[in-house]
Design a protein around this motif. Sequence first.
Motif, short mmCIF file in Angstrom:
data_model
loop_
_atom_site.label_atom_id
_atom_site.label_comp_id
_atom_site.label_asym_id
_atom_site.label_seq_id
_atom_site.Cartn_x
_atom_site.Cartn_y
_atom_site.Cartn_z
N ILE A 22 4.09 -9.66 49.41
CA ILE A 22 3.20 -9.51 48.21
C ILE A 22 2.94 -7.68 48.08
O ILE A 22 2.92 -7.50 46.43
N MET A 23 2.93 -6.54 49.21
CA MET A 23 2.49 -5.83 48.53
C MET A 23 3.69 -4.93 48.11
O MET A 23 3.73 -4.10 47.27
N ILE A 24 5.08 -4.74 48.70
CA ILE A 24 6.12 -4.56 48.13
C ILE A 24 6.64 -5.14 47.00
O ILE A 24 6.68 -4.17 45.55
N ALA A 25 6.50 -6.31 46.62
CA ALA A 25 6.80 -6.55 44.58
C ALA A 25 5.85 -6.34 43.80
O ALA A 25 6.34 -6.10 42.89
N ASP A 45 7.56 -0.43 38.86
CA ASP A 45 8.67 0.64 38.82
C ASP A 45 9.17 -0.26 37.68
O ASP A 45 10.03 0.65 37.05
N PHE A 46 9.69 -1.42 37.77
CA PHE A 46 10.35 -1.76 36.63
C PHE A 46 9.72 -2.53 35.50
O PHE A 46 10.56 -3.05 34.56
N GLY A 47 8.70 -2.76 35.63
CA GLY A 47 7.94 -3.40 34.22
C GLY A 47 8.62 -4.79 34.30
O GLY A 47 7.36 -4.90 32.96
N SER A 48 8.89 -5.81 34.78
CA SER A 48 8.92 -7.01 34.26
C SER A 48 7.83 -7.62 35.15
O SER A 48 7.48 -7.08 35.79
N GLU A 49 7.55 -8.25 34.25
CA GLU A 49 5.89 -9.71 35.15
C GLU A 49 6.81 -10.55 35.05
O GLU A 49 5.96 -11.10 36.83
N ASN A 50 7.49 -11.16 35.30
CA ASN A 50 7.75 -12.59 36.09
C ASN A 50 9.30 -11.66 36.67
O ASN A 50 10.42 -11.80 36.08
N SER A 51 9.48 -11.61 38.10
CA SER A 51 10.94 -10.90 38.54
C SER A 51 11.45 -11.88 39.41
O SER A 51 10.39 -12.33 39.96
N MET A 52 12.42 -11.89 39.95
CA MET A 52 12.84 -12.57 40.77
C MET A 52 12.49 -12.32 42.40
O MET A 52 12.27 -12.62 43.51
N GLY A 53 12.37 -10.78 42.47
CA GLY A 53 11.71 -10.04 43.94
C GLY A 53 10.27 -10.85 44.03
O GLY A 53 9.63 -11.13 45.16
N LYS A 54 9.94 -11.05 42.93
CA LYS A 54 8.14 -11.29 43.34
C LYS A 54 8.57 -12.74 43.88
O LYS A 54 7.21 -12.91 44.50
N ASP A 55 9.28 -13.63 43.01
CA ASP A 55 9.27 -15.15 43.76
C ASP A 55 10.14 -15.38 45.22
O ASP A 55 9.41 -15.76 46.14
N ILE A 56 10.68 -13.85 45.14
CA ILE A 56 11.09 -14.04 46.95
C ILE A 56 10.04 -13.18 47.82
O ILE A 56 10.08 -13.85 48.95
N ARG A 87 -7.23 -5.80 41.77
CA ARG A 87 -8.16 -5.69 40.01
C ARG A 87 -6.67 -6.42 39.52
O ARG A 87 -6.83 -5.60 38.29
N THR A 88 -5.79 -7.17 39.82
CA THR A 88 -5.58 -7.83 38.54
C THR A 88 -5.42 -9.87 38.14
O THR A 88 -6.16 -9.78 38.47
N ASP A 89 -5.26 -10.01 37.30
CA ASP A 89 -6.29 -11.14 36.51
C ASP A 89 -4.98 -12.05 37.54
O ASP A 89 -5.71 -13.50 38.00
N ASP A 90 -4.03 -12.06 38.39
CA ASP A 90 -3.46 -13.04 38.91
C ASP A 90 -2.84 -12.46 40.77
O ASP A 90 -2.42 -11.33 40.35
N LEU A 91 -3.06 -13.10 41.26
CA LEU A 91 -3.09 -12.75 42.52
C LEU A 91 -0.95 -12.10 42.97
O LEU A 91 -0.79 -11.31 43.76
N TRP A 92 -0.49 -12.94 42.31
CA TRP A 92 0.58 -13.47 42.19
C TRP A 92 1.54 -12.56 41.33
O TRP A 92 2.18 -12.13 41.68
#
Length: 92
Positions: A14-17, A23-34, A87-92
């Motif tokens: 999660i820290m890496i994602a 860096d990439f600026g996308s909210e929903n990415s495959m990397g975050k899902d992984i 300090r984000t609205d969503d942990l994931w």
Amino acid sequence: MFIVIFYVLAPIPIMIANRMQGDFGSENSMGKDIAIYCTAVFVTSGFAFPMILAHTKIIQPGAMGLILGGSAIVYLTILAYSRIFNRTDDLW
């Protein structure tokens, strides 16, 4: 003592994602899902490993209960730390 490895590995994806998301600026990415999947695997393994050890009679059922209670405290502490300091609205 082997359970500590799961405690250390659980928050790393999660820290890496989160770092890569900036860096990439996308909210929903495959990397975050992984990363969410990998974190779930580590947390599940942290709870399942003592159960397997107790089932094979390597540890006593009382020891398994203590380990599971300690694991719950550790994972909830990691979750609280992530919620407070990211300090984000969503942990994931």
